[in-house]
Every structure is written in C-alpha cells, then in structure tokens.
Design a protein around this motif. Sequence first.
Motif, PDB file in Angstrom:
ATOM      1  N   ARG A 158       0.801  -1.450   0.002  1.00  0.00           N
ATOM      2  CA  ARG A 158      -0.059   0.121   0.072  1.00  0.00           C
ATOM      3  C   ARG A 158       0.827   1.200   0.026  1.00  0.00           C
ATOM      4  O   ARG A 158       1.777   1.348   0.712  1.00  0.00           O
ATOM      5  CB  ARG A 158      -0.935  -0.080   1.125  1.00  0.00           C
ATOM      6  N   ASP A 190      -7.234   5.440  -3.251  1.00  0.00           N
ATOM      7  CA  ASP A 190      -6.871   4.584  -2.004  1.00  0.00           C
ATOM      8  C   ASP A 190      -5.568   4.060  -2.041  1.00  0.00           C
ATOM      9  O   ASP A 190      -4.847   4.259  -3.102  1.00  0.00           O
ATOM     10  CB  ASP A 190      -8.194   3.360  -1.877  1.00  0.00           C
ATOM     11  N   PRO A 236     -18.360   2.344   1.148  1.00  0.00           N
ATOM     12  CA  PRO A 236     -18.374   1.137   0.098  1.00  0.00           C
ATOM     13  C   PRO A 236     -19.261   1.638  -1.029  1.00  0.00           C
ATOM     14  O   PRO A 236     -20.393   1.858  -0.691  1.00  0.00           O
ATOM     15  CB  PRO A 236     -18.806  -0.037   0.998  1.00  0.00           C
ATOM     16  N   THR A 257     -11.743   5.731  -4.764  1.00  0.00           N
ATOM     17  CA  THR A 257     -12.682   5.389  -3.712  1.00  0.00           C
ATOM     18  C   THR A 257     -13.591   6.661  -2.993  1.00  0.00           C
ATOM     19  O   THR A 257     -12.852   7.924  -3.085  1.00  0.00           O
ATOM     20  CB  THR A 257     -11.912   4.495  -2.613  1.00  0.00           C
ATOM     21  N   TYR A 288     -10.352   3.695   7.912  1.00  0.00           N
ATOM     22  CA  TYR A 288     -10.079   3.768   6.259  1.00  0.00           C
ATOM     23  C   TYR A 288     -10.068   1.958   6.212  1.00  0.00           C
ATOM     24  O   TYR A 288      -9.234   1.278   6.510  1.00  0.00           O
ATOM     25  CB  TYR A 288      -8.656   4.081   6.269  1.00  0.00           C
ATOM     26  N   HIS A 289     -10.781   1.684   4.841  1.00  0.00           N
ATOM     27  CA  HIS A 289     -10.905   0.339   4.351  1.00  0.00           C
ATOM     28  C   HIS A 289     -10.934  -0.842   5.685  1.00  0.00           C
ATOM     29  O   HIS A 289     -10.398  -1.732   5.672  1.00  0.00           O
ATOM     30  CB  HIS A 289      -9.555  -0.014   3.646  1.00  0.00           C
ATOM     31  N   THR A 323     -14.017   5.057   4.909  1.00  0.00           N
ATOM     32  CA  THR A 323     -14.447   4.472   3.551  1.00  0.00           C
ATOM     33  C   THR A 323     -15.664   4.237   3.283  1.00  0.00           C
ATOM     34  O   THR A 323     -16.387   3.435   4.190  1.00  0.00           O
ATOM     35  CB  THR A 323     -13.364   3.474   3.286  1.00  0.00           C
TER      36      THR A 323
END
Length: 198
Positions: free
Chosen positions: A21, A184, A139, A190, A106-107, A137
């Motif tokens: 990442r 992202d 979805p 995102t 986040y995520h 985040t």
Amino acid sequence: MDRNEIRAAWDAVAETYAQRRDPSGSDAALIDDLLAELPPAPTVLDVGCGDGARTLANLPAGSVGLDFSRRSLALAAETVPDARLVQGEMTALPVADDSVDAVTAYHAVFHVPRERQPAVYREFARVLGPDGLVLLTLPGGRFETVRRGWMGGSMFFSAPGRQATLDQLRDAGFDEVWTEMADDPLGTSTEFAFARRG
C-alpha cells in the motif's frame, strides 16, 4: 469467515499489505480536512489502523490506533512509536463514552459482517464527543465475499451498499454527512464519508 478466522487472515497478510500500500495519496490528504474541523490537539481514534503508515502516522501525536490483528499492531508500534495502540473490535470499542474528537476508519468497516455494521456506527457515535467527526471509507456496492489470493491470503469483505451505509450513519446519530472522492492505498478511486455526530 468468523471473527477468529478474519483476525488470523489479517495476521497472515499484515506485512504484505503494509509493503504493497502507498502511504501517501489523496485519501491520506483527507486527514488534513478532518483535522481542520477539530479543536487544537484533538484526540483521534484510528480504527483498523493496520501498520499505521497510511492514517495513524498522519494524525496528531498521542492518537490511538485500534486493530484486532496483533501482527498489524506490532507493525504499527514500529511505524508510529508515539501512538497509543489497543487491540479490540469495532463492534465493542474498548474506549470510554464521549472521549475522542474524531474517528478514522479507512478500509476497515467492510471487514465486519454487514448485519453488524450498524453496531459499529453506534460505537463510533458513543465514543465521540458532541460535534465529533468520523472519516471512513464508503463502500460503493452491496457484497459479501471471501477473496481468495488477496495479498497472498484470503480476506472477508462485506457491505450493504452505499445508500444503506449512509442511512446507517444517520440512524446512529450522525446528523451531517458529506462525501469526497480520493485515491485509495492500492491505487484506485474510492469514496469517503465525513459524518458529524449531532
């Protein structure tokens, strides 16, 4: 996957995820927007902090990183040595009521089964003080799946859909919600949601 399998899955992929990442990018820049809305020297809880490079490292000194993967927390301790790190779950945060100014996630929430996600947002509202903010985040779709081969392992993903998530935030007590698009950590675009507790 049950909660113990998900925890084990994160322990297994934590190092690979940290290596792959990108620690910079426009989703990390959203933290500046968040901090601009907060009082000086805020207390921020980073839920699903992982190795800490993407969000926790960009938060004020003394912020709290929470993850339920022991391996992820070990990586975060190396990356952000001045952070306070806690092992715990989003559905029952080991944090006092009204004790933080903001929550970042986040995520993270889409690794909780979607039927339990309203409880996550109620927990975020519980630990936030009045006018506290969450940045998470958002979805885009409705899904529940185990992705085999993800980061060299397997991972559980679940979401009720964009509008259902926004509705759940409002039902949890977040009166003001707005969204921003950002890149992202794996290089795709995102949507993120800011939500203010009433």
